[in-house]
Motif scaffolding. Structure first.
Motif, PDB file in Angstrom:
ATOM      1  N   ALA A   1     -22.614  89.536  60.640  1.00 18.91           N
ATOM      2  CA  ALA A   1     -22.933  88.163  61.434  1.00 18.91           C
ATOM      3  C   ALA A   1     -22.284  88.158  62.702  1.00 18.91           C
ATOM      4  CB  ALA A   1     -22.765  86.973  60.378  1.00 18.91           C
ATOM      5  N   TRP A   2     -22.892  87.744  63.710  1.00 20.20           N
ATOM      6  CA  TRP A   2     -22.484  87.643  64.907  1.00 20.20           C
ATOM      7  C   TRP A   2     -22.897  86.015  65.383  1.00 20.20           C
ATOM      8  CZ3 TRP A   2     -20.461  91.708  68.036  1.00 20.20           C
ATOM      9  CH2 TRP A   2     -20.689  93.168  67.319  1.00 20.20           C
ATOM     10  N   VAL A   3     -21.725  85.593  66.036  1.00 17.50           N
ATOM     11  CA  VAL A   3     -21.623  84.291  66.648  1.00 17.50           C
ATOM     12  C   VAL A   3     -21.225  84.431  68.089  1.00 17.50           C
ATOM     13  CG1 VAL A   3     -21.184  81.802  66.609  1.00 17.50           C
ATOM     14  CG2 VAL A   3     -22.071  83.107  64.616  1.00 17.50           C
ATOM     15  N   ASP A   4     -21.819  83.919  69.229  1.00 15.95           N
ATOM     16  CA  ASP A   4     -21.569  84.054  70.557  1.00 15.95           C
ATOM     17  C   ASP A   4     -21.006  85.290  70.849  1.00 15.95           C
ATOM     18  OD1 ASP A   4     -21.841  81.496  71.046  1.00 15.95           O
ATOM     19  OD2 ASP A   4     -20.064  80.742  70.424  1.00 15.95           O
ATOM     20  N   GLY A   5     -21.628  86.497  70.378  1.00 17.15           N
ATOM     21  CA  GLY A   5     -21.131  87.909  70.695  1.00 17.15           C
ATOM     22  C   GLY A   5     -20.091  88.366  69.891  1.00 17.15           C
ATOM     23  N   LYS A   6     -19.689  87.887  68.951  1.00 11.71           N
ATOM     24  CA  LYS A   6     -18.489  88.111  68.118  1.00 11.71           C
ATOM     25  C   LYS A   6     -18.905  88.468  66.694  1.00 11.71           C
ATOM     26  CE  LYS A   6     -15.053  85.771  70.885  1.00 11.71           C
ATOM     27  NZ  LYS A   6     -15.030  84.250  70.808  1.00 11.71           N
ATOM     28  N   PRO A   7     -18.299  89.457  66.076  1.00  9.36           N
ATOM     29  CA  PRO A   7     -18.542  89.616  64.642  1.00  9.36           C
ATOM     30  C   PRO A   7     -17.739  88.723  63.943  1.00  9.36           C
ATOM     31  CG  PRO A   7     -17.230  91.480  65.476  1.00  9.36           C
ATOM     32  CD  PRO A   7     -17.431  90.748  66.706  1.00  9.36           C
ATOM     33  N   VAL A   8     -18.279  87.905  63.062  1.00 12.41           N
ATOM     34  CA  VAL A   8     -17.586  86.851  62.308  1.00 12.41           C
ATOM     35  C   VAL A   8     -17.691  87.081  60.842  1.00 12.41           C
ATOM     36  CG1 VAL A   8     -18.033  85.082  64.049  1.00 12.41           C
ATOM     37  CG2 VAL A   8     -19.767  85.279  62.324  1.00 12.41           C
ATOM     38  N   GLY A   9     -18.587  88.023  60.275  1.00 12.06           N
ATOM     39  CA  GLY A   9     -18.525  88.209  59.009  1.00 12.06           C
ATOM     40  C   GLY A   9     -19.642  89.603  58.631  1.00 12.06           C
ATOM     41  N   MET A  10     -19.556  89.819  57.128  1.00 11.26           N
ATOM     42  CA  MET A  10     -20.057  90.932  56.822  1.00 11.26           C
ATOM     43  C   MET A  10     -20.724  90.701  55.315  1.00 11.26           C
ATOM     44  SD  MET A  10     -18.601  93.454  54.824  1.00 11.26           S
ATOM     45  CE  MET A  10     -17.309  93.485  53.982  1.00 11.26           C
ATOM     46  N   ILE A  11     -21.746  91.475  55.004  1.00  7.06           N
ATOM     47  CA  ILE A  11     -22.028  91.671  53.601  1.00  7.06           C
ATOM     48  C   ILE A  11     -22.264  93.117  53.341  1.00  7.06           C
ATOM     49  CG2 ILE A  11     -24.518  91.425  53.754  1.00  7.06           C
ATOM     50  CD1 ILE A  11     -24.118  89.561  51.257  1.00  7.06           C
ATOM     51  N   GLU A  12     -21.983  93.793  52.283  1.00  4.37           N
ATOM     52  CA  GLU A  12     -22.034  94.854  51.846  1.00  4.37           C
ATOM     53  C   GLU A  12     -23.219  95.153  50.671  1.00  4.37           C
ATOM     54  OE1 GLU A  12     -17.489  96.750  52.641  1.00  4.37           O
ATOM     55  OE2 GLU A  12     -19.044  97.817  51.241  1.00  4.37           O
ATOM     56  N   ALA A  13     -24.169  95.677  50.708  1.00 10.28           N
ATOM     57  CA  ALA A  13     -25.189  95.433  49.598  1.00 10.28           C
ATOM     58  C   ALA A  13     -25.483  96.854  49.082  1.00 10.28           C
ATOM     59  CB  ALA A  13     -26.292  94.879  49.823  1.00 10.28           C
ATOM     60  N   ARG A  14     -25.859  97.249  47.769  1.00 16.89           N
ATOM     61  CA  ARG A  14     -26.086  98.496  47.269  1.00 16.89           C
ATOM     62  C   ARG A  14     -27.109  98.409  46.131  1.00 16.89           C
ATOM     63  NH1 ARG A  14     -20.962 101.495  45.836  1.00 16.89           N
ATOM     64  NH2 ARG A  14     -21.047 102.163  48.182  1.00 16.89           N
ATOM     65  N   LEU A  15     -27.776  99.324  46.141  1.00 16.62           N
ATOM     66  CA  LEU A  15     -28.745  99.549  44.822  1.00 16.62           C
ATOM     67  C   LEU A  15     -27.948 100.038  43.787  1.00 16.62           C
ATOM     68  CD1 LEU A  15     -31.935 100.956  46.083  1.00 16.62           C
ATOM     69  CD2 LEU A  15     -31.468  98.623  46.038  1.00 16.62           C
ATOM     70  N   ARG A  16     -27.959  99.333  42.437  1.00 16.90           N
ATOM     71  CA  ARG A  16     -27.333  99.811  41.479  1.00 16.90           C
ATOM     72  C   ARG A  16     -28.207  99.955  40.472  1.00 16.90           C
ATOM     73  NH1 ARG A  16     -21.343  97.269  39.948  1.00 16.90           N
ATOM     74  NH2 ARG A  16     -20.222  97.437  41.990  1.00 16.90           N
ATOM     75  N   ASP A  17     -27.978 101.153  39.384  1.00 16.18           N
ATOM     76  CA  ASP A  17     -28.747 101.304  38.258  1.00 16.18           C
ATOM     77  C   ASP A  17     -28.889 100.168  37.270  1.00 16.18           C
ATOM     78  OD1 ASP A  17     -29.817 103.567  39.316  1.00 16.18           O
ATOM     79  OD2 ASP A  17     -28.284 104.850  38.238  1.00 16.18           O
ATOM     80  N   TYR A  18     -27.566  99.414  37.276  1.00 17.29           N
ATOM     81  CA  TYR A  18     -27.101  98.628  36.293  1.00 17.29           C
ATOM     82  C   TYR A  18     -26.629  97.494  36.961  1.00 17.29           C
ATOM     83  CZ  TYR A  18     -25.358  96.199  32.125  1.00 17.29           C
ATOM     84  OH  TYR A  18     -24.833  95.026  31.382  1.00 17.29           O
ATOM     85  N   GLY A  19     -26.682  96.127  36.538  1.00 19.88           N
ATOM     86  CA  GLY A  19     -25.954  95.162  36.963  1.00 19.88           C
ATOM     87  C   GLY A  19     -25.811  94.053  35.675  1.00 19.88           C
ATOM     88  N   GLU A  20     -24.754  93.715  35.343  1.00 20.80           N
ATOM     89  CA  GLU A  20     -24.525  92.825  34.311  1.00 20.80           C
ATOM     90  C   GLU A  20     -25.390  91.673  34.305  1.00 20.80           C
ATOM     91  OE1 GLU A  20     -22.006  94.198  36.105  1.00 20.80           O
ATOM     92  OE2 GLU A  20     -20.745  95.212  34.721  1.00 20.80           O
ATOM     93  N   GLY A  21     -26.195  91.517  33.056  1.00 19.90           N
ATOM     94  CA  GLY A  21     -27.128  90.196  33.070  1.00 19.90           C
ATOM     95  C   GLY A  21     -28.338  90.632  33.655  1.00 19.90           C
ATOM     96  N   CYS A  22     -28.752  91.645  34.189  1.00 17.92           N
ATOM     97  CA  CYS A  22     -29.760  91.921  34.830  1.00 17.92           C
ATOM     98  C   CYS A  22     -30.840  92.682  33.917  1.00 17.92           C
ATOM     99  CB  CYS A  22     -29.743  92.626  35.972  1.00 17.92           C
ATOM    100  SG  CYS A  22     -29.031  92.234  37.272  1.00 17.92           S
ATOM    101  N   GLU A  23     -32.112  92.264  33.962  1.00  8.84           N
ATOM    102  CA  GLU A  23     -33.279  92.692  33.079  1.00  8.84           C
ATOM    103  C   GLU A  23     -34.148  93.886  33.728  1.00  8.84           C
ATOM    104  OE1 GLU A  23     -35.220  89.204  32.172  1.00  8.84           O
ATOM    105  OE2 GLU A  23     -33.795  88.627  30.835  1.00  8.84           O
ATOM    106  N   THR A  24     -33.754  94.294  35.009  1.00 11.38           N
ATOM    107  CA  THR A  24     -34.520  95.196  35.574  1.00 11.38           C
ATOM    108  C   THR A  24     -33.591  96.209  36.132  1.00 11.38           C
ATOM    109  OG1 THR A  24     -34.329  93.877  37.575  1.00 11.38           O
ATOM    110  CG2 THR A  24     -36.340  93.757  36.251  1.00 11.38           C
ATOM    111  N   SER A  25     -34.153  97.566  36.701  1.00  8.59           N
ATOM    112  CA  SER A  25     -33.442  98.488  37.439  1.00  8.59           C
ATOM    113  C   SER A  25     -34.077  99.113  38.528  1.00  8.59           C
ATOM    114  CB  SER A  25     -32.969  99.374  35.989  1.00  8.59           C
ATOM    115  OG  SER A  25     -32.208 100.479  36.836  1.00  8.59           O
ATOM    116  N   PRO A  26     -33.505  99.494  39.331  1.00  6.06           N
ATOM    117  CA  PRO A  26     -32.344  99.106  39.941  1.00  6.06           C
ATOM    118  C   PRO A  26     -32.302  97.795  40.536  1.00  6.06           C
ATOM    119  CG  PRO A  26     -33.577 100.245  41.583  1.00  6.06           C
ATOM    120  CD  PRO A  26     -34.612 100.382  40.638  1.00  6.06           C
ATOM    121  N   VAL A  27     -31.056  97.142  40.805  1.00  4.89           N
ATOM    122  CA  VAL A  27     -30.976  96.085  41.285  1.00  4.89           C
ATOM    123  C   VAL A  27     -30.036  95.992  42.714  1.00  4.89           C
ATOM    124  CG1 VAL A  27     -30.906  94.808  39.050  1.00  4.89           C
ATOM    125  CG2 VAL A  27     -28.863  95.482  39.898  1.00  4.89           C
TER     126      VAL A  27
END
Ligand SMILES: CC(C)(COP(=O)(O)OP(=O)(O)OC[C@H]1O[C@@H](n2cnc3c(N)ncnc32)[C@H](O)[C@@H]1OP(=O)(O)O)[C@@H](O)C(=O)NCCC(=O)NCCS
Length: 146
Positions: free
Chosen positions: A50-76
């Motif tokens: 995430a950028w605000v006024d040309g500066k990086p202010v935050g990030m998120i790392e996301a991945r596909l996992r074969d299994y996620g606790e509590g999930c009913e589908t795959s991948p998640v």
């Protein structure tokens, strides 16, 4: 305030490293940067800044996992890391990052997104709940010296 969300590139590695240190301050530096190039090259991972006024202010790392606790589908889709600099918190930046990660996972065919955080991380727990996530499980981690 305009929040711009975009995929991270190799140029973002030093900033990404700093943000990872913000989430896991006690982890050794080698552990923080050993997988960064691989993640950026992988089809199963996405990092958004995430950028605000040309500066990086935050990030998120996301991945596909074969299994996620509590999930009913795959991948998640799975939120592996989520960080906003302290002075920029409470302005909806994490929300914008989460939306980008969810859109990415949806585009990969996922119908569920999962995540985790520490039991005492109140801000993160509240942010998850606010974004439509609900608690499904609590884990206890163990170590034995060999
Ligand atoms: C968790 C974190 C990413 C949230 O970032 P943020 O940009 O402040 O979150 P947002 O502004 O998008 O807030 C989203 C919602 O979460 C809730 N929330 C966020 N921080 C909160 C806090 N400290 N106390 C109470 N509620 C909070 C709010 O309800 C907010 O909704 P609202 O704006 O409608 O009131 C940020 O606190 C952070 O970087 N923490 C340190 C790293 C971390 O713990 N990461 C998560 C574990 S991987």
């Amino acid at each position: 305030m305009e929040i711009v969300i975009r995929r991270a590139t190799l140029d973002d590695n030093p900033e990404w490293f700093n943000m990872r240190k913000g989430i896991w301050p006690e982890a050794p530096d080698e552990y923080m940067d050993f997988d960064m190039d691989d993640i950026l090259a992988s089809e199963n991972d996405a990092v958004f800044f995430a950028w605000v006024d040309g500066k990086p202010v935050g990030m998120i790392e996301a991945r596909l996992r074969d299994y996620g606790e509590g999930c009913e589908t795959s991948p998640v889709g799975y939120v592996e890391g989520w960080f906003v600099y302290p002075e920029m918190r409470g302005k909806g930046i994490a929300g914008a990052l989460t939306q980008a990660a969810e859109d990415w996972a949806r585009g990969k065919g996922c119908s569920e997104m999962a995540s985790d955080t520490w039991l005492d991380n109140e801000a993160s727990i509240r942010a998850h709940l606010k974004m439509g996530y609900f608690e499904v499980e609590r884990l206890v981690h163990f170590v034995k010296q060999l």
